[in-house]
Design a protein around this motif. Sequence first.
Motif, PDB file in Angstrom:
ATOM      1  N   GLY A   1      48.375  24.438  35.780  1.00 57.67           N
ATOM      2  CA  GLY A   1      49.745  24.431  35.277  1.00 57.67           C
ATOM      3  C   GLY A   1      50.011  23.225  34.419  1.00 57.67           C
ATOM      4  N   ASN A   2      51.022  22.455  34.807  1.00 54.24           N
ATOM      5  CA  ASN A   2      51.391  21.247  34.070  1.00 54.24           C
ATOM      6  C   ASN A   2      50.468  20.079  34.388  1.00 54.24           C
TER       7      ASN A   2
ATOM      8  N   GLY B   1      44.792  24.795  32.465  1.00 51.73           N
ATOM      9  CA  GLY B   1      45.778  25.805  32.129  1.00 51.73           C
ATOM     10  C   GLY B   1      45.706  26.947  33.123  1.00 51.73           C
ATOM     11  N   VAL B   2      46.835  27.600  33.400  1.00 47.28           N
ATOM     12  CA  VAL B   2      46.867  28.601  34.470  1.00 47.28           C
ATOM     13  C   VAL B   2      45.929  29.773  34.219  1.00 47.28           C
ATOM     14  N   LEU B   3      45.722  30.132  32.957  1.00 48.06           N
ATOM     15  CA  LEU B   3      44.854  31.265  32.655  1.00 48.06           C
ATOM     16  C   LEU B   3      43.393  30.858  32.524  1.00 48.06           C
TER      17      LEU B   3
ATOM     18  N   ILE C   1      52.656  31.222  31.918  1.00 45.40           N
ATOM     19  CA  ILE C   1      52.941  31.281  33.364  1.00 45.40           C
ATOM     20  C   ILE C   1      53.299  32.711  33.760  1.00 45.40           C
ATOM     21  N   GLY C   2      54.143  33.363  32.963  1.00 39.94           N
ATOM     22  CA  GLY C   2      54.488  34.755  33.230  1.00 39.94           C
ATOM     23  C   GLY C   2      53.271  35.657  33.193  1.00 39.94           C
TER      24      GLY C   2
ATOM     25  N   GLY D   1      48.491  27.859  24.438  1.00 38.48           N
ATOM     26  CA  GLY D   1      48.505  28.966  23.492  1.00 38.48           C
ATOM     27  C   GLY D   1      47.129  29.571  23.287  1.00 38.48           C
ATOM     28  N   LEU D   2      46.132  28.722  23.040  1.00 44.43           N
ATOM     29  CA  LEU D   2      44.775  29.224  22.865  1.00 44.43           C
ATOM     30  C   LEU D   2      44.252  29.872  24.146  1.00 44.43           C
ATOM     31  N   SER D   3      44.579  29.274  25.278  1.00 41.90           N
ATOM     32  CA  SER D   3      44.181  29.845  26.563  1.00 41.90           C
ATOM     33  C   SER D   3      44.788  31.243  26.738  1.00 41.90           C
ATOM     34  N   ALA D   4      46.056  31.394  26.363  1.00 42.71           N
ATOM     35  CA  ALA D   4      46.710  32.697  26.464  1.00 42.71           C
ATOM     36  C   ALA D   4      46.049  33.713  25.546  1.00 42.71           C
TER      37      ALA D   4
END
Length: 467
Positions: free
Chosen positions: A153-154, A158-160, A101-102, A21-24
């Motif tokens: 990812g998992n 984190g992906v971002l 991910i999206g 969430g924070l990464s997003a």
Amino acid sequence: MIPVQGMQGLRVAVLGLGRSGLSAARALAAGGAEPICWDDNPLAREAAQAEGFACVELTRDGAFEGVARLVVSPGIPHLYPTPNRVVAAALDAGVPVDNDIGLFFQSFATSEWDEFDVAPRIIAVTGSNGKSTTSALIHHILEHAGRNSQLAGNIGRGVLDIEPAPSGGVVVLELSSYQTDLARSLTPDVAVFTNLSPDHLDRHAGKGGYFAAKRRLFAEGGPDRAVIGVDEAEGAFLAGQLSEGAVDDRVIRVSVDRKLTGPGWQVFARKGFLSEYRNGKQAASIDLRAVAGLPGAHNHQNACCAYAACRALGLAPKVIEAAFHSFGGLPHRSQTIGEKNGVRFVNDSKATNVDSAAKALQAFKNIRWICGGLEKEGGLDGLTDASSSVRKAYVIGREAAGFAMQLKVEAEVCTTMADAVARAIADAESGDVVLLAPAAASFDQYDSFEKRGDDFSQLVQAHIAKG
């Protein structure tokens, strides 16, 4: 960081302020969006506010006015068993729901790629068991081959949070069903399906919903290559759906149950040997028996999936084989902690369900088995056939007695990890393997399977260190 594209000047709500969430929120802000954040945990809100993010209670009336999208952390249910109230409010307001991910798939490609000699690639791995090992093994092989590779990812970052890819770079993603189920964009170049066994059934309203969440990576994503484990009916069905016919080598079928034949592209392992067949002819063979970091049939399946994914990128079999031998394995996944007096100690705390525990049991002989914890749906009958090498079970967990009664082997109720390890050590003889493969979640006694595995490892290391 991967700045989020397509959201400049838009207000985007972020629900859940853990790692993803924070990464997003950071990536949205970097891309010019205005993130507004919420988490029921006040400490999480304080952490977000300390970074300058506005926190808005998303359940209040009118909270979604002017909001372009809601980004939800993977642990928050959006449909089953019941939608989170914030998700329900967003859907009522007509606001699209997405996850990190999206956002990543929407934002990964940039105009800078026009100057690259080789476009970056994404390999995405999903399935019930083996995702982490397969993803880490692919990443290891790519690094061994001198390719720029990032793991996310998992597992890993984190992906971002990863860096923008250079020319020829590869991003390897491990994706859970929670992540694939909600992402609005899924466009990997190579997608991998390891296997399917019952898990997270409440979150997906049954096995069919669970498979559907995994299938989205292939049906929505349209990968250039699909690596599919076909030892379960769901995998065979998925391979059939994606293939245009027997000679369609866009689908690489994988098995550890049988030799695969036919004119297509197959990778399988039998009696410890990995074989690659193309157009009905053998293209390569690797002896997996001496690969210390990949013991047992379940790891041979992981090896086959990783091999196929790397072959899809054009890596040579000899390069992949050499990388196998330098792979040390992952913590908590058939991880050898040490050996003393001829007794080997193995940590497979990640074996949180019956299927993964059964595969761990099949990888060793003369087992002193530490098991138990928060039992999942479906019972323990699936362990019966895999228990032939178990000399005795040592059961932990708050419901240890009930767990022990379901086992078809001699079992001792120990409740705590310390007692189980002590009893197993006292009983063990040279040639035995003391194996932690719980076949259950950890949350009755530990915060995570990692904490459970660390407890086991520390107790074993203390024993080994004694004179």
